[in-house]
Scaffold this motif. Structure first.
Motif, PDB file in Angstrom:
ATOM      1  N   VAL A  16       4.160 -14.268   2.944  1.00  0.00           N
ATOM      2  CA  VAL A  16       4.075 -13.335   1.949  1.00  0.00           C
ATOM      3  C   VAL A  16       4.124 -14.073   1.199  1.00  0.00           C
ATOM      4  O   VAL A  16       2.841 -13.591   0.252  1.00  0.00           O
ATOM      5  CB  VAL A  16       5.781 -12.851   2.633  1.00  0.00           C
ATOM      6  CG1 VAL A  16       6.155 -11.609   0.969  1.00  0.00           C
ATOM      7  CG2 VAL A  16       5.881 -12.477   3.311  1.00  0.00           C
ATOM      8  N   ALA A  33       1.310  -5.144   0.890  1.00  0.00           N
ATOM      9  CA  ALA A  33       3.021  -4.813   1.520  1.00  0.00           C
ATOM     10  C   ALA A  33       3.262  -4.128   1.917  1.00  0.00           C
ATOM     11  O   ALA A  33       4.487  -3.779   2.981  1.00  0.00           O
ATOM     12  CB  ALA A  33       3.810  -5.346   0.340  1.00  0.00           C
ATOM     13  N   ALA A  38       7.336  -8.930   8.021  1.00  0.00           N
ATOM     14  CA  ALA A  38       7.619 -10.195   8.436  1.00  0.00           C
ATOM     15  C   ALA A  38       9.286 -10.316   8.211  1.00  0.00           C
ATOM     16  O   ALA A  38       9.679 -11.084   9.086  1.00  0.00           O
ATOM     17  CB  ALA A  38       7.614 -11.363   6.937  1.00  0.00           C
ATOM     18  N   LEU A  42      14.138  -5.084   9.512  1.00  0.00           N
ATOM     19  CA  LEU A  42      13.551  -4.671   8.742  1.00  0.00           C
ATOM     20  C   LEU A  42      12.694  -3.256   9.353  1.00  0.00           C
ATOM     21  O   LEU A  42      12.692  -2.275   8.497  1.00  0.00           O
ATOM     22  CB  LEU A  42      14.014  -4.712   7.015  1.00  0.00           C
ATOM     23  CG  LEU A  42      14.977  -5.598   6.642  1.00  0.00           C
ATOM     24  CD1 LEU A  42      14.952  -5.819   5.641  1.00  0.00           C
ATOM     25  CD2 LEU A  42      16.373  -5.008   6.885  1.00  0.00           C
ATOM     26  N   ARG A  46      12.235   1.266   9.095  1.00  0.00           N
ATOM     27  CA  ARG A  46      12.039   1.732   7.793  1.00  0.00           C
ATOM     28  C   ARG A  46      11.439   2.274   8.720  1.00  0.00           C
ATOM     29  O   ARG A  46      10.380   2.499   9.447  1.00  0.00           O
ATOM     30  CB  ARG A  46      11.801   0.788   6.802  1.00  0.00           C
ATOM     31  CG  ARG A  46      10.364   0.578   7.490  1.00  0.00           C
ATOM     32  CD  ARG A  46       9.154  -0.936   6.536  1.00  0.00           C
ATOM     33  NE  ARG A  46       7.942  -1.104   6.862  1.00  0.00           N
ATOM     34  CZ  ARG A  46       7.348  -1.806   7.185  1.00  0.00           C
ATOM     35  NH1 ARG A  46       8.010  -3.529   6.564  1.00  0.00           N
ATOM     36  NH2 ARG A  46       6.044  -1.960   7.575  1.00  0.00           N
ATOM     37  N   VAL A 108      14.204  -6.634  -2.586  1.00  0.00           N
ATOM     38  CA  VAL A 108      13.764  -6.310  -0.833  1.00  0.00           C
ATOM     39  C   VAL A 108      13.434  -5.299  -0.842  1.00  0.00           C
ATOM     40  O   VAL A 108      14.112  -3.802  -1.463  1.00  0.00           O
ATOM     41  CB  VAL A 108      15.003  -6.338   0.203  1.00  0.00           C
ATOM     42  CG1 VAL A 108      14.898  -5.470   1.371  1.00  0.00           C
ATOM     43  CG2 VAL A 108      15.560  -8.074   0.299  1.00  0.00           C
ATOM     44  N   CYS A 110      12.485  -3.123   2.212  1.00  0.00           N
ATOM     45  CA  CYS A 110      12.207  -2.260   3.063  1.00  0.00           C
ATOM     46  C   CYS A 110      14.190  -1.473   3.075  1.00  0.00           C
ATOM     47  O   CYS A 110      14.786  -2.771   3.211  1.00  0.00           O
ATOM     48  CB  CYS A 110      11.963  -2.908   4.401  1.00  0.00           C
ATOM     49  SG  CYS A 110      10.280  -3.368   3.909  1.00  0.00           S
ATOM     50  N   TRP A 129       6.909 -10.846  -2.398  1.00  0.00           N
ATOM     51  CA  TRP A 129       6.183 -10.112  -3.472  1.00  0.00           C
ATOM     52  C   TRP A 129       6.944  -9.843  -4.602  1.00  0.00           C
ATOM     53  O   TRP A 129       6.040  -8.992  -5.454  1.00  0.00           O
ATOM     54  CB  TRP A 129       6.263  -8.976  -2.537  1.00  0.00           C
ATOM     55  CG  TRP A 129       5.503  -8.569  -0.983  1.00  0.00           C
ATOM     56  CD1 TRP A 129       6.377  -8.662   0.062  1.00  0.00           C
ATOM     57  CD2 TRP A 129       4.542  -8.287  -0.402  1.00  0.00           C
ATOM     58  NE1 TRP A 129       6.142  -8.192   1.345  1.00  0.00           N
ATOM     59  CE2 TRP A 129       4.186  -9.459   0.784  1.00  0.00           C
ATOM     60  CE3 TRP A 129       3.221  -8.676  -1.005  1.00  0.00           C
ATOM     61  CZ2 TRP A 129       3.313  -8.831   1.261  1.00  0.00           C
ATOM     62  CZ3 TRP A 129       2.203  -9.319  -0.525  1.00  0.00           C
ATOM     63  CH2 TRP A 129       2.081  -8.864   0.255  1.00  0.00           C
TER      64      TRP A 129
HETATM   65 FE1  SF4 Z   1       8.121  -7.543   4.228  1.00  0.00          FE
HETATM   66 FE2  SF4 Z   1      10.110  -5.315   3.930  1.00  0.00          FE
HETATM   67 FE3  SF4 Z   1      10.589  -7.917   4.709  1.00  0.00          FE
HETATM   68 FE4  SF4 Z   1       9.953  -7.700   2.196  1.00  0.00          FE
HETATM   69  S1  SF4 Z   1      11.779  -6.166   3.073  1.00  0.00           S
HETATM   70  S2  SF4 Z   1       9.207  -9.509   3.496  1.00  0.00           S
HETATM   71  S3  SF4 Z   1       8.162  -5.844   2.132  1.00  0.00           S
HETATM   72  S4  SF4 Z   1       9.213  -6.629   5.738  1.00  0.00           S
END
Ligand code: SF4
Ligand code: URA
Length: 209
Positions: A16, A33, A38, A42, A46, A108, A110, A129
């Motif tokens: 990421v 994104a 990843a 989640l 989601r 975060v 998700c 991100w």
């Molecule tokens: Fe990817 Fe969602 Fe995990 Fe963030 S929360 S790293 S966007 S899967």
């Protein structure tokens, strides 16, 4: 001693971070994104990756950073549009700030199942991100809403009551940490978190003018 994080998520966090760092602009980052998987737990639960909102100008005066999307955010794909968001909008206005001048992000992206607190490896994964978002937006002021967000900026031992009410230098920006609107809802209209959140947002407004 070896790191205690599961190796698979470590690799995912690196992935990421690399992908995010390579995004040349907001739209590219947002597009990539939105298909991020990843964090396996989640990603399957989601409906949408809630990347974040930009002001119309594209250049925020300040950035708000919450914890993670809730049910309404997961449905709409936008941050802070549920009950917490409504109170946030109201308190921003009372403080003399406008959401239309802000970018709104989360640690975060998700929604965690049943709105549980994001786990450390999920925060680590999603950090790439957020880091790149902050680089691209380059805001002078960041407001961390709630403990998860405060810890992301100010360290794992952060105590909200000790750090709130004043700016903290963070990578060339001023980070203010304050209560999450959900705490203000939980403790009610006369509770300390609501008053504290409003006081802190008012101080942020003062620092911007
Ligand atoms: Fe990817 Fe969602 Fe995990 Fe963030 S929360 S790293 S966007 S899967
Ligand atoms: N709570 C958060 O932390 N973020 C949102 O986007 C919504 C609720």
């Amino acid at each position: 001693m070896a790191a205690l994080r599961p190796p698979r998520l470590d690799a995912a966090a690196d992935d990421v971070a690399r992908t995010a760092a390579a995004a040349p602009d907001w739209d590219t980052l947002a597009a990539v994104a939105r298909s991020c998987v990843a964090c396996p737990e989640l990603a399957v639960a989601r409906q949408r990756v809630v990347v974040g909102d930009l002001p119309a100008s594209g250049r925020p005066r300040f950035v708000l950073v919450g914890e993670a999307p809730g049910a309404t955010e997961d449905e709409t794909g936008r941050p802070f549009v549920g009950r917490s968001g409504a109170l946030l909008d109201q308190l921003l206005a009372e403080a003399g700030l406008s959401r239309s001048e802000a970018a709104v992000l989360n640690i975060v992206k998700c929604r965690p199942p049943a709105n549980r607190t994001p786990k450390a490896p999920e925060v680590a994964c999603c950090s790439g991100w957020l880091r790149r978002q902050l680089e691209l937006l380059d805001p002078p002021v960041v407001v961390a809403l709630g403990l998860s967000s405060a810890k992301w900026f100010l360290g794992p031992r952060t105590v909200l009551g000790e750090v709130r009410g004043r700016p903290h230098p963070w990578e060339g920006r001023a980070v203010w940490a304050t209560y999450h609107p959900s705490a203000a809802i939980r403790f009610g209209p006369n509770g300390a978190p609501r008053a504290g959140l409003l006081a802190d947002l008012t101080a942020v407004a003062g620092s911007l003018s």
